[in-house]
Design an enzyme around this catalytic site. Sequence first.
Site, short mmCIF file in Angstrom:
data_model
loop_
_atom_site.label_atom_id
_atom_site.label_comp_id
_atom_site.label_asym_id
_atom_site.label_seq_id
_atom_site.Cartn_x
_atom_site.Cartn_y
_atom_site.Cartn_z
N ASP A 1 14.05 43.26 50.35
CA ASP A 1 14.60 41.88 50.32
C ASP A 1 13.91 40.95 51.31
O ASP A 1 14.01 39.74 51.18
CB ASP A 1 16.10 41.90 50.65
CG ASP A 1 16.92 42.61 49.59
OD1 ASP A 1 16.31 43.11 48.63
OD2 ASP A 1 18.16 42.66 49.73
N GLY B 1 21.45 48.64 52.62
CA GLY B 1 21.88 48.82 51.24
C GLY B 1 22.77 50.03 51.01
O GLY B 1 23.52 50.46 51.89
N ARG C 1 29.18 36.28 58.84
CA ARG C 1 28.16 36.69 59.82
C ARG C 1 28.37 36.01 61.17
O ARG C 1 28.21 36.64 62.22
CB ARG C 1 26.76 36.30 59.33
CG ARG C 1 26.22 37.19 58.27
CD ARG C 1 24.81 36.75 57.91
NE ARG C 1 24.24 37.59 56.87
CZ ARG C 1 23.10 37.32 56.27
NH1 ARG C 1 22.42 36.25 56.59
NH2 ARG C 1 22.64 38.14 55.34
N LEU D 1 18.26 37.44 58.14
CA LEU D 1 19.57 37.75 58.72
C LEU D 1 19.99 36.77 59.82
O LEU D 1 20.61 37.16 60.80
CB LEU D 1 19.61 39.19 59.27
CG LEU D 1 19.44 40.33 58.27
CD1 LEU D 1 19.57 41.68 58.99
CD2 LEU D 1 20.46 40.25 57.15
N GLU E 1 44.32 29.53 81.28
CA GLU E 1 45.28 29.14 82.30
C GLU E 1 44.71 28.00 83.14
O GLU E 1 45.39 27.02 83.45
CB GLU E 1 45.60 30.33 83.23
CG GLU E 1 46.19 31.56 82.54
CD GLU E 1 45.12 32.53 82.03
OE1 GLU E 1 44.04 32.06 81.61
OE2 GLU E 1 45.37 33.74 82.04
N HIS F 1 39.00 29.78 81.99
CA HIS F 1 39.98 30.56 81.23
C HIS F 1 41.11 29.61 80.82
O HIS F 1 41.25 28.52 81.36
CB HIS F 1 40.52 31.71 82.07
CG HIS F 1 39.52 32.84 82.21
ND1 HIS F 1 39.83 34.04 82.79
CD2 HIS F 1 38.21 32.93 81.82
CE1 HIS F 1 38.77 34.83 82.75
NE2 HIS F 1 37.79 34.18 82.18
N1 LIG Z 1 24.05 43.53 46.94
C1 LIG Z 1 24.15 43.83 48.22
O1 LIG Z 1 25.18 43.63 48.87
C2 LIG Z 1 22.99 44.47 48.90
C3 LIG Z 1 22.98 44.55 50.29
C4 LIG Z 1 21.89 45.18 50.89
C5 LIG Z 1 20.90 45.70 50.12
N2 LIG Z 1 20.95 45.59 48.79
C6 LIG Z 1 19.89 46.20 47.96
O2 LIG Z 1 19.88 47.58 48.25
C7 LIG Z 1 18.57 48.08 48.08
C8 LIG Z 1 18.25 48.98 49.25
O3 LIG Z 1 19.23 49.97 49.36
P1 LIG Z 1 18.80 51.47 49.61
O4 LIG Z 1 20.04 52.28 49.47
O5 LIG Z 1 17.64 51.81 48.74
O6 LIG Z 1 18.26 51.45 51.10
P2 LIG Z 1 18.95 51.04 52.48
O7 LIG Z 1 20.31 51.61 52.54
O8 LIG Z 1 18.76 49.60 52.72
O9 LIG Z 1 18.00 51.78 53.48
C9 LIG Z 1 17.89 53.16 53.42
C10 LIG Z 1 17.02 53.61 54.54
O10 LIG Z 1 17.70 53.40 55.77
C11 LIG Z 1 17.17 54.28 56.73
N3 LIG Z 1 18.22 54.94 57.50
C12 LIG Z 1 18.31 54.92 58.84
N4 LIG Z 1 19.33 55.64 59.26
C13 LIG Z 1 19.92 56.16 58.18
C14 LIG Z 1 21.03 57.02 57.97
N5 LIG Z 1 21.73 57.52 58.99
N6 LIG Z 1 21.35 57.35 56.71
C15 LIG Z 1 20.64 56.87 55.66
N7 LIG Z 1 19.59 56.06 55.79
C16 LIG Z 1 19.21 55.71 57.05
C17 LIG Z 1 16.39 55.35 55.94
O11 LIG Z 1 15.02 55.10 56.16
P3 LIG Z 1 14.36 55.76 57.46
O12 LIG Z 1 14.50 57.24 57.29
O13 LIG Z 1 12.99 55.30 57.47
O14 LIG Z 1 15.14 55.29 58.63
C18 LIG Z 1 16.73 55.07 54.50
O15 LIG Z 1 15.68 55.36 53.62
C19 LIG Z 1 17.67 46.89 47.98
O16 LIG Z 1 17.24 46.76 46.65
C20 LIG Z 1 18.53 45.71 48.32
O17 LIG Z 1 18.20 44.60 47.54
C21 LIG Z 1 21.95 44.98 48.16
#
Ligand SMILES: NC(=O)c1ccc[n+]([C@@H]2O[C@H](COP(=O)([O-])OP(=O)(O)OC[C@H]3O[C@@H](n4cnc5c(N)ncnc54)[C@H](OP(=O)(O)O)[C@@H]3O)[C@@H](O)[C@H]2O)c1
Length: 362
Positions: A202, A290, A186, A206, A52, A50
Amino acid sequence: MIQSDYMAQAIAAARLGAGLTYRNPLVGAVIVKNDRVLAVGHHVGFGHAHAEVDAYQHVTHPEDVIGSTMYVTLEPCSHYGKTPPCAHQLVRWGVKEVYVAQQDPNPLVGGKGIAYLREHGVQIHVGLMETVARQLNRAYNFYYEYQRPLVTVKVAQSLDGKLSLNDGKRTYLTDMVANADVDHLRATQQAILIGSQTAIDDDPRLLVKERVAYPPVRVLLDRRNRVSHTSRLWQTNEAPLWHFVTGKESTKGIEDKDTRRTFKTSEWSIDKVIQTLSDQGVQSVLVEGGAHIQDAFLRVGLVDQLIIYQVPEIFGGRSLASFASRADSMRMRFTPVTIEKCGNATKMAFIRPSLAADWGLD
Ligand SMILES: NC(=O)c1ccc[n+]([C@@H]2O[C@H](COP(=O)([O-])OP(=O)(O)OC[C@H]3O[C@@H](n4cnc5c(N)ncnc54)[C@H](OP(=O)(O)O)[C@@H]3O)[C@@H](O)[C@H]2O)c1
């Protein structure tokens, strides 16, 4: 030098532990006698000395510490953990006076270190440069004060607020400079979380390129268990992967293989996911999307910090908008913190308004 100069020195020393202390806080300490600095120390890493003790180890003549004053950014600990209690050591070394910037919010300490020093005749002053010192450990403080991890949502989007072109392929928005910045973001987190659709579309790994002592846990929300075990997320084991699927309750997590764990329950609400991460001791989570996942966090009021990398392009049309979902529209206000150029992006940081005062930003 005045007292705040010594504390400022302790705060600067604390920063030397960045990236090494894992779930422990950054802490710095300075030992002073007759207006002369005898030694400076910091918490050098999880399970290591720590601040100290580190300072004491740097003193040339340990007997000089008798009758000295110590400046420490966080209350000295009072419990036996990986190392013996610092408060006891300070008394044993003969420290006469202690300036503490911040009381430790961890209930294991929570004022007991201060009480121990006071009971043993040490003059103690609490609160010197507290607001500045608290910024060293935003996630640590938040975790113990709110009993959950600090949630940061990171978004890379176009000028018209779109995440991807929706053409079934991964859309790359940010350049190398901005990507390096994201990598550093991250590296400062204990967990990175994505939704199943992002994992499918994607196929990210990660992982953090920056050297970190404890790589963040990768959290995959995949209730319907759709993500293939041949995905890069699954095939890499340089960082833990925690898989959240629907199933017979096992929220303590089933050890799968090496670094993989599966958490199951009948319904994974975002609240329950965060509660589970909290129970596992996770103090900070970076939500990388996403859109549906971003929206789900927003809806339950679990966006503490929002970091947007906005690139100067317009995607238009049916491209996927950030925070989009089939739910009703809603409004949520954030407090702007910083705006800066970062590679090809404009990086904007916002926080939940209620955090502004605590973060010294009001
Ligand atoms: N530009 C950026 O910063 C960025 C970052 C990330 C992604 N993206 C893009 O975003 C796209 C994907 O986004 P998306 O909106 O289609 O999907 P998403 O948010 O990545 O995933 C949605 C899935 O998450 C699961 N999920 C689990 N718990 C959930 C909850 N409580 N509420 C909602 N969903 C839950 C569900 O599938 P289950 O029911 O099977 O669990 C749902 O279908 C991709 O094209 C990716 O390239 C872009």
